[in-house]
Design a protein around this motif. Structure first.
Motif, short mmCIF file in Angstrom:
data_model
loop_
_atom_site.label_atom_id
_atom_site.label_comp_id
_atom_site.label_asym_id
_atom_site.label_seq_id
_atom_site.Cartn_x
_atom_site.Cartn_y
_atom_site.Cartn_z
N ARG A 295 0.84 -1.19 0.00
CA ARG A 295 0.00 0.00 0.00
C ARG A 295 0.88 1.25 0.00
N THR A 296 0.45 2.27 -0.69
CA THR A 296 1.18 3.54 -0.72
C THR A 296 0.25 4.66 -0.29
N THR A 297 0.81 5.74 0.18
CA THR A 297 0.02 6.92 0.56
C THR A 297 0.12 7.94 -0.56
N LEU A 298 -1.00 8.17 -1.24
CA LEU A 298 -1.03 9.15 -2.33
C LEU A 298 -1.41 10.51 -1.77
N ARG A 299 -0.56 11.50 -2.03
CA ARG A 299 -0.85 12.89 -1.64
C ARG A 299 -0.74 13.75 -2.90
N LEU A 300 -1.88 14.17 -3.40
CA LEU A 300 -1.95 14.87 -4.68
C LEU A 300 -2.35 16.32 -4.48
N ALA A 301 -1.77 17.21 -5.26
CA ALA A 301 -2.10 18.63 -5.19
C ALA A 301 -1.95 19.25 -6.57
N LEU A 302 -2.89 20.09 -6.94
CA LEU A 302 -2.89 20.81 -8.21
C LEU A 302 -2.97 22.30 -7.93
N VAL B 99 -5.83 15.50 -14.98
CA VAL B 99 -6.62 16.62 -14.48
C VAL B 99 -8.04 16.42 -14.96
N GLN B 100 -9.00 16.54 -14.04
CA GLN B 100 -10.40 16.33 -14.36
C GLN B 100 -11.22 17.58 -14.03
N ARG B 101 -12.26 17.81 -14.83
CA ARG B 101 -13.18 18.93 -14.63
C ARG B 101 -14.57 18.40 -14.34
N ARG B 102 -15.20 18.99 -13.33
CA ARG B 102 -16.56 18.57 -13.00
C ARG B 102 -17.52 19.04 -14.08
N GLN C 50 -15.27 26.71 -12.88
CA GLN C 50 -14.82 25.36 -13.14
C GLN C 50 -14.20 24.74 -11.90
N ARG C 51 -14.61 23.50 -11.61
CA ARG C 51 -14.06 22.75 -10.47
C ARG C 51 -13.10 21.69 -11.02
N LEU C 52 -11.87 21.70 -10.51
CA LEU C 52 -10.83 20.82 -11.02
C LEU C 52 -10.27 19.95 -9.90
N ARG C 53 -9.76 18.79 -10.29
CA ARG C 53 -9.03 17.93 -9.36
C ARG C 53 -7.99 17.13 -10.11
N LEU C 54 -7.01 16.63 -9.38
CA LEU C 54 -5.96 15.77 -9.92
C LEU C 54 -6.27 14.34 -9.48
N LYS C 55 -6.12 13.39 -10.40
CA LYS C 55 -6.38 11.99 -10.09
C LYS C 55 -5.20 11.13 -10.48
N ALA C 56 -4.89 10.12 -9.67
CA ALA C 56 -3.81 9.18 -9.96
C ALA C 56 -4.27 7.77 -9.61
N VAL C 57 -3.83 6.80 -10.41
CA VAL C 57 -4.05 5.39 -10.12
C VAL C 57 -2.70 4.70 -10.16
N VAL C 58 -2.31 4.09 -9.04
CA VAL C 58 -1.03 3.40 -8.93
C VAL C 58 -1.31 1.96 -8.53
N GLY C 59 -1.14 1.05 -9.47
CA GLY C 59 -1.46 -0.35 -9.18
C GLY C 59 -2.94 -0.50 -8.89
N THR C 60 -3.26 -1.04 -7.72
CA THR C 60 -4.66 -1.23 -7.32
C THR C 60 -5.18 -0.07 -6.49
N GLY D 279 -5.96 4.16 -5.93
CA GLY D 279 -6.25 5.41 -6.60
C GLY D 279 -6.51 6.51 -5.60
N GLY D 280 -6.38 7.75 -6.05
CA GLY D 280 -6.62 8.89 -5.17
C GLY D 280 -6.85 10.15 -5.96
N THR D 281 -7.41 11.15 -5.31
CA THR D 281 -7.65 12.45 -5.94
C THR D 281 -7.19 13.56 -5.01
N SER D 282 -6.91 14.71 -5.60
CA SER D 282 -6.50 15.88 -4.83
C SER D 282 -7.72 16.63 -4.34
N PRO D 283 -7.52 17.59 -3.44
CA PRO D 283 -8.63 18.50 -3.10
C PRO D 283 -9.08 19.25 -4.35
N VAL D 284 -10.37 19.57 -4.40
CA VAL D 284 -10.93 20.27 -5.55
C VAL D 284 -10.51 21.73 -5.52
N ARG D 285 -10.13 22.24 -6.69
CA ARG D 285 -9.76 23.65 -6.84
C ARG D 285 -10.73 24.31 -7.81
#
Length: 322
Positions: free
Chosen positions: A147-154, A183-186, A215-225, A227-233
């Motif tokens: 397991r890894t700890t994903l910490r994402l920020a945009l 990068v994803q947009r709502r 516009q609401r944005l977030r960063l998303k990452a998937v590493v192996g099994t 996944g995680g997302t950043s706080p919405v900006r």
């Protein structure tokens, strides 16, 4: 039917191959079966018993083995080969354990994480046994979950302008070098893909444009099994209306991060022309001795200036350099 099911289970997870009569078996000490362990670039440590044993015995002749005859095997599936070891097709790492002072006949080893991502892995210890039918003695098979700890920020500006690109730096702790983030947009009830970037040393940047409005944005990452997302900006994108800054028009010279640069502001302060600066380039060769740092020139014929004075360009590689 019950007997058939029991036989299937035994075939899927065979018991450890026994040692020669009287020899101590191989025991997996740590981590515990199905344990969760933290991803570590230095490897996932494991511990086993590695006692001296008989590799071969015939009549009055006996050949003994020690910890150097052991190996620890790591795989993505628990399937076993004909010799009782984890199947080669699924193996991602093999390691010769080292003797430790943790206890009598104990050894340590570890799984290399350079080619592994978070997920479930299977491991087993084996030792050479020329007097055994399969040629090896093996331990039971255990599993652990990495397991890894994903910490994402945009990082995005609070305000932008329609039709003008946004250059957004990002941080992606827990994402390995070469990993992808998006990068994803709502958009209504779902998140829509805007752009993607490659991570290096847990950092990166991404260039994209947004439609007008809030516009609401977030960063998303998937590493192996995992996944995680950043706080919405939130970015408020306004329509770029007519403006001019004629008093800023003209040629400019200066330095940025130690490099010389030249440019001309034109079109009523709404365009940069003939921008040019020196850039350093790291060229990777076939061996470390062939690596070189070169100085190149980055020319930009023209770029638009946004109403807030920002300008950006995006370089895209289309093939290998000659």
């Amino acid at each position: 039917m019950r007997l058939f099911l029991a036989l299937v289970v035994l075939l899927a997870f065979p018991a450890a191959a026994g040692a020669l009569p009287g020899d101590p078996p191989i025991v997996l000490l740590a981590p515990a079966d199905r344990a969760e362990v933290a991803a570590d670039p230095d490897g996932i440590p494991v511990q086993i018993t590695c006692p001296e044993y008989r590799k071969f015995e015939s009549g009055s002749f006996t050949a003994y083995g020690d910890y150097t005859d052991y190996e620890v095997i790591f795989a993505t599936r628990p399937d076993l080969g004909a010799d009782g070891r984890l199947l080669d097709a699924n193996v991602i790492d093999r390691d010769i354990p080292l003797k430790t002072n943790a206890g009598p006949d104990q050894c340590s080893s570890g799984m290399d994480m350079s080619s592994a991502v978070p997920g479930t892995y299977y491991w087993q210890a084996a030792r050479l046994c020329t007097g055994c039918p399969s040629g090896h003695e093996t331990s039971a098979v255990r599993s652990f979950a990495v397991r890894t700890t994903l910490r994402l920020a945009l990082a995005v500006p609070k305000r932008a302008f329609g039709g003008y690109p946004i250059v957004a730096p990002l941080r992606a702790a827990g994402v390995p070098d070469g990993g992808k983030v998006t990068v994803q947009r709502r958009a209504g009830r779902r998140w829509k893909l805007v752009a993607s970037a490659t991570v290096l040393q847990e950092r990166g940047s991404v260039v994209f444009k947004l439609p007008n409005g809030r516009q609401r944005l977030r960063l998303k990452a998937v590493v192996g099994t995992q996944g995680g997302t950043s706080p919405v900006r939130v970015v408020r994108v306004a329509r770029a209306r007519a403006w001019s800054t004629t008093h800023d028009a003209g040629p400019y010279r200066g330095r940025a991060e130690g490099a010389k640069l030249t440019l001309t502001v034109a079109a009523g302060g709404r365009q940069i022309r003939d921008f040019q600066t020196d850039v350093s380039m790291f060229c990777v060769g076939p061996t470390p001795a062939d690596n070189h740092i070169l100085i190149g020139v980055a020319p930009v014929k023209r770029a638009r200036i946004a109403p807030d004075g920002r300008a950006s360009t995006h370089a895209r590689s289309t093939g290998a350099a000659p």
